[in-house]
Design a protein around this motif. Structure first.
Motif, PDB file in Angstrom:
ATOM      1  N   GLY A 107       0.819  -1.225   0.000  1.00 28.43           N
ATOM      2  CA  GLY A 107       0.000   0.000   0.000  1.00 28.43           C
ATOM      3  C   GLY A 107       0.842   1.258   0.000  1.00 28.43           C
ATOM      4  N   ARG A 108       2.137   1.115  -0.203  1.00 29.23           N
ATOM      5  CA  ARG A 108       3.050   2.271  -0.123  1.00 29.23           C
ATOM      6  C   ARG A 108       3.284   2.915  -1.490  1.00 29.23           C
ATOM      7  NH1 ARG A 108       5.153   4.311   4.875  1.00 29.23           N
ATOM      8  NH2 ARG A 108       3.883   3.146   6.334  1.00 29.23           N
ATOM      9  N   ILE A 109       2.872   2.222  -2.569  1.00 28.70           N
ATOM     10  CA  ILE A 109       3.046   2.793  -3.911  1.00 28.70           C
ATOM     11  C   ILE A 109       1.809   3.650  -4.204  1.00 28.70           C
ATOM     12  CG2 ILE A 109       3.345   2.310  -6.370  1.00 28.70           C
ATOM     13  CD1 ILE A 109       4.758  -0.264  -5.661  1.00 28.70           C
ATOM     14  N   LEU A 110       1.989   4.954  -4.056  1.00 24.93           N
ATOM     15  CA  LEU A 110       0.827   5.852  -4.156  1.00 24.93           C
ATOM     16  C   LEU A 110       0.801   6.643  -5.463  1.00 24.93           C
ATOM     17  CD1 LEU A 110       0.693   7.399  -0.547  1.00 24.93           C
ATOM     18  CD2 LEU A 110      -0.575   5.460  -1.434  1.00 24.93           C
ATOM     19  N   GLY A 111       1.801   6.459  -6.319  1.00 23.77           N
ATOM     20  CA  GLY A 111       1.842   7.303  -7.513  1.00 23.77           C
ATOM     21  C   GLY A 111       1.888   6.504  -8.803  1.00 23.77           C
ATOM     22  N   SER A 112       1.306   5.308  -8.794  1.00 22.42           N
ATOM     23  CA  SER A 112       1.399   4.450  -9.977  1.00 22.42           C
ATOM     24  C   SER A 112       0.020   4.135 -10.540  1.00 22.42           C
ATOM     25  CB  SER A 112       2.091   3.138  -9.602  1.00 22.42           C
ATOM     26  OG  SER A 112       1.952   2.215 -10.648  1.00 22.42           O
ATOM     27  N   MET A 113      -0.072   4.134 -11.879  1.00 26.17           N
ATOM     28  CA  MET A 113      -1.321   3.733 -12.530  1.00 26.17           C
ATOM     29  C   MET A 113      -1.354   2.236 -12.761  1.00 26.17           C
ATOM     30  SD  MET A 113      -2.227   6.527 -15.355  1.00 26.17           S
ATOM     31  CE  MET A 113      -2.920   8.085 -14.825  1.00 26.17           C
ATOM     32  N   CYS A 114      -0.250   1.556 -12.420  1.00 27.61           N
ATOM     33  CA  CYS A 114      -0.255   0.101 -12.515  1.00 27.61           C
ATOM     34  C   CYS A 114      -0.524  -0.462 -11.136  1.00 27.61           C
ATOM     35  CB  CYS A 114       1.081  -0.404 -13.050  1.00 27.61           C
ATOM     36  SG  CYS A 114       1.311   0.031 -14.786  1.00 27.61           S
ATOM     37  N   THR A 115      -0.849  -1.731 -11.093  1.00 25.94           N
ATOM     38  CA  THR A 115      -1.158  -2.351  -9.809  1.00 25.94           C
ATOM     39  C   THR A 115      -0.837  -3.832  -9.881  1.00 25.94           C
ATOM     40  OG1 THR A 115      -2.876  -2.497  -8.103  1.00 25.94           O
ATOM     41  CG2 THR A 115      -3.601  -2.839 -10.371  1.00 25.94           C
ATOM     42  N   GLY A 158       8.665   6.487   3.744  1.00 25.51           N
ATOM     43  CA  GLY A 158       8.293   5.211   3.107  1.00 25.51           C
ATOM     44  C   GLY A 158       7.099   5.281   2.169  1.00 25.51           C
ATOM     45  N   TRP A 159       6.641   6.501   1.813  1.00 25.91           N
ATOM     46  CA  TRP A 159       5.492   6.627   0.905  1.00 25.91           C
ATOM     47  C   TRP A 159       5.983   7.053  -0.467  1.00 25.91           C
ATOM     48  CZ3 TRP A 159       1.096   4.718   2.636  1.00 25.91           C
ATOM     49  CH2 TRP A 159       0.852   4.721   4.016  1.00 25.91           C
ATOM     50  N   MET A 160       5.722   6.233  -1.474  1.00 24.43           N
ATOM     51  CA  MET A 160       6.184   6.546  -2.826  1.00 24.43           C
ATOM     52  C   MET A 160       5.098   7.316  -3.580  1.00 24.43           C
ATOM     53  SD  MET A 160       9.127   5.427  -2.551  1.00 24.43           S
ATOM     54  CE  MET A 160       9.814   5.546  -4.194  1.00 24.43           C
ATOM     55  N   VAL A 161       5.181   8.635  -3.492  1.00 22.05           N
ATOM     56  CA  VAL A 161       4.211   9.472  -4.201  1.00 22.05           C
ATOM     57  C   VAL A 161       4.852   9.970  -5.492  1.00 22.05           C
ATOM     58  CG1 VAL A 161       3.087  10.219  -2.078  1.00 22.05           C
ATOM     59  CG2 VAL A 161       4.957  11.593  -3.032  1.00 22.05           C
ATOM     60  N   SER A 162       4.053  10.524  -6.383  1.00 19.38           N
ATOM     61  CA  SER A 162       4.648  11.188  -7.544  1.00 19.38           C
ATOM     62  C   SER A 162       4.174  12.638  -7.531  1.00 19.38           C
ATOM     63  CB  SER A 162       4.256  10.491  -8.839  1.00 19.38           C
ATOM     64  OG  SER A 162       2.882  10.651  -9.057  1.00 19.38           O
ATOM     65  N   THR A 163       4.802  13.458  -8.347  1.00 16.49           N
ATOM     66  CA  THR A 163       4.385  14.862  -8.386  1.00 16.49           C
ATOM     67  C   THR A 163       3.900  15.200  -9.792  1.00 16.49           C
ATOM     68  OG1 THR A 163       6.650  15.525  -8.848  1.00 16.49           O
ATOM     69  CG2 THR A 163       5.954  15.672  -6.573  1.00 16.49           C
ATOM     70  N   SER A 164       2.864  16.027  -9.843  1.00 15.71           N
ATOM     71  CA  SER A 164       2.387  16.491 -11.145  1.00 15.71           C
ATOM     72  C   SER A 164       3.133  17.777 -11.482  1.00 15.71           C
ATOM     73  CB  SER A 164       0.880  16.742 -11.102  1.00 15.71           C
ATOM     74  OG  SER A 164       0.588  17.746 -10.156  1.00 15.71           O
ATOM     75  N   ASN A 165       3.174  18.079 -12.786  1.00 14.84           N
ATOM     76  CA  ASN A 165       3.888  19.270 -13.255  1.00 14.84           C
ATOM     77  C   ASN A 165       2.978  20.461 -13.447  1.00 14.84           C
ATOM     78  OD1 ASN A 165       6.646  19.043 -13.569  1.00 14.84           O
ATOM     79  ND2 ASN A 165       6.352  17.565 -15.222  1.00 14.84           N
ATOM     80  N   TYR A 166       1.738  20.178 -13.919  1.00 13.70           N
ATOM     81  CA  TYR A 166       0.839  21.283 -14.214  1.00 13.70           C
ATOM     82  C   TYR A 166      -0.530  21.006 -13.667  1.00 13.70           C
ATOM     83  CZ  TYR A 166      -1.417  25.099 -16.611  1.00 13.70           C
ATOM     84  OH  TYR A 166      -2.122  26.244 -16.866  1.00 13.70           O
ATOM     85  N   PRO A 167      -0.891  21.538 -12.507  1.00 15.03           N
ATOM     86  CA  PRO A 167      -0.026  22.339 -11.658  1.00 15.03           C
ATOM     87  C   PRO A 167       0.882  21.440 -10.818  1.00 15.03           C
ATOM     88  CG  PRO A 167      -2.125  22.037 -10.592  1.00 15.03           C
ATOM     89  CD  PRO A 167      -2.193  21.275 -11.886  1.00 15.03           C
ATOM     90  N   LYS A 168       1.897  22.060 -10.255  1.00 21.89           N
ATOM     91  CA  LYS A 168       2.810  21.330  -9.382  1.00 21.89           C
ATOM     92  C   LYS A 168       2.025  20.858  -8.150  1.00 21.89           C
ATOM     93  CE  LYS A 168       7.190  20.389  -8.783  1.00 21.89           C
ATOM     94  NZ  LYS A 168       7.854  19.509  -9.719  1.00 21.89           N
ATOM     95  N   ALA A 169       2.031  19.576  -7.907  1.00 20.61           N
ATOM     96  CA  ALA A 169       1.291  19.045  -6.744  1.00 20.61           C
ATOM     97  C   ALA A 169       1.741  17.617  -6.456  1.00 20.61           C
ATOM     98  CB  ALA A 169      -0.214  19.044  -7.037  1.00 20.61           C
TER      99      ALA A 169
END
Ligand code: 0PR
Length: 387
Positions: free
Chosen positions: A28-36, A349-360
């Motif tokens: 449950g730590r992969i928080l920024g992926s569209m795969c599963t 331990g949380w793998m998030v990703s960041t968006s570029n537009y807008p930055k978040a």
């Protein structure tokens, strides 16, 4: 390379120690992926079909049949009775094929030699690759206040060289749905090819609408839509790489087919030559196993978790960028810069990703993320806020 063959045990031990370094969806730590995590049955079937080569389908007639059946099944929830297309290596190849079909059609019918495509600024970078490979001028239309394609900006950018317009049903960064209905009208009025990139939303929007959600139309019911990308390896629970491209008409496959004289099938329209039959078979199996009811439940659960997270973030005074339309939540801390927050979260331990537009900070709520994981994540955020 080693000269002497190694023992199986030694090889497997080394592999296991390296695999242990990989993150696992089930934590449950992969928080920024569209795969599963792919469905276990799909994994089993994938291994069974590893030798099948759809590049030479005459040798693998059973697997070819499975690919045709998957295309029909996916077409059925995208509102098309006779779809044409392929199971390909993800959304990138699917988008590349759509742009190639559009370019070749415009070259033949309209004699366009300097082709341009218009995509929303939010489009996935696969369109940049497609433009580079296919020699297309990539024009990015602006977004409106909700980060959806601005119809005015798109219209302003149409020229005599436009060969395709693109809308996204579930954008990569924010999961919003572009106004595809209006794009369909524009495509018809201007005799343009319209491609819909539903790599992410294609396996959830139809199922959510089945159970009462009122998400906008994006599929072949709209007469201007020529092709749709939808990725079974995202919300479809199929193993990587399972992408899918569906065309309204066979002529789009024909316009990009090349002769393959010495093969059992004399023509090929996919980018890849020798290509895996395993994803087609695994996608067929997982779709039978889960059924539309299962996809409705999955999409709904992801949306319930998404609303829970977005509401909780509001309450904790984080800035949620847009009201989630699909299962992505993008947010910012009122004071900590986004990249810094992402780094702190990674240290926790949380793998998030960041968006570029807008930055978040961008959280994709896939099926491997449960309510408990989100409660845990929120407590980390609270801790960060209070420090
Ligand atoms: N179209 C859209 C709307 C997408 O979001 C993506 C990928 C693609 C096309 C391309 O699909 P493939 O990557 O299958 O070729 N979107 C994800 C992204 O870039 C892919 C991804 C998945 C990235 C899992 C990281 C990850 O851990 O975010």
């Amino acid at each position: 390379m080693n000269k002497e063959p190694l023992e199986e045990k030694e090889i497997l031990e080394e592999l296991a120690s390296l695999k242990a370094k990989d993150f696992e969806y089930s934590t449950g730590r992969i928080l920024g992926s569209m795969c599963t995590k792919a469905d276990p049955l799909a994994k089993k079937v994938f291994c069974d079909f590893l030798d099948a080569n759809l590049g030479d389908p005459g040798l693998f007639k059973g697997t070819q049949y499975l690919e045709e059946e998957v295309i029909k099944d996916i077409g059925s929830f995208l509102s098309i009775d006779s779809p044409f297309g392929n199971i390909v290596t993800g959304g990138t190849e699917a988008n590349l094929m759509a742009m190639r079909a559009a370019r070749n059609t415009a070259k033949k019918n309209k004699k366009i030699e300097s082709p341009e495509i218009i995509v929303p600024k939010s489009a996935h970078f696969s369109f940049e690759k497609a433009s580079d490979i296919l020699g297309l001028k990539l024009i990015e239309a602006d977004l409106d206040g909700n980060y959806k394609l601005s119809i005015n900006s798109l219209k302003e950018n149409i020229t005599n060289n436009t060969i395709a317009i693109v809308g996204v049903a579930g954008t990569t960064e924010l999961g919003v749905i572009d106004p595809i209905e209006e794009l369909s009208e524009i495509a018809i009025e201007n005799d343009l090819y319209l491609h819909v990139d539903a790599a992410f939303g294609g396996f959830s929007i139809p199922f959510l609408n089945n159970i009462g959600y009122k998400l906008p139309q994006f599929d072949f019911r709209l007469p201007g839509v020529s092709s749709i990308t939808v990725d079974p390896h995202k919300m479809g629970l199929a193993p990587i790489p399972s992408g899918c491209i569906i065309f309204r008409e066979k002529k789009y496959l024909d316009i990009m087919s090349v002769e393959a004289p010495y093969l059992t099938s004399k023509e090929q329209s996919t980018i890849v030559g020798t290509r895996l039959g395993a994803p087609a078979a695994a996608t067929w199996a997982v779709m039978k196993y889960i059924g539309s009811e299962g996809y409705e439940t999955l999409a709904n659960e992801c949306m319930i978790n998404t609303s829970f997270l977005a509401d909780a973030l509001h309450k904790e005074d984080f800035e949620v960028v847009v009201n989630p339309e699909l299962n992505i939540v993008a947010f910012n801390h009122p004071k900590i810069p986004t990249d810094e927050l992402a780094n702190i979260l990674e240290e926790e331990g949380w793998m998030v990703s960041t968006s570029n537009y807008p930055k978040a900070i961008r959280i994709v709520i896939m099926g491997h993320i449960s309510h408990i994981h989100l409660v845990d994540f929120l407590s980390t955020l609270r801790k960060i806020k209070s420090n």
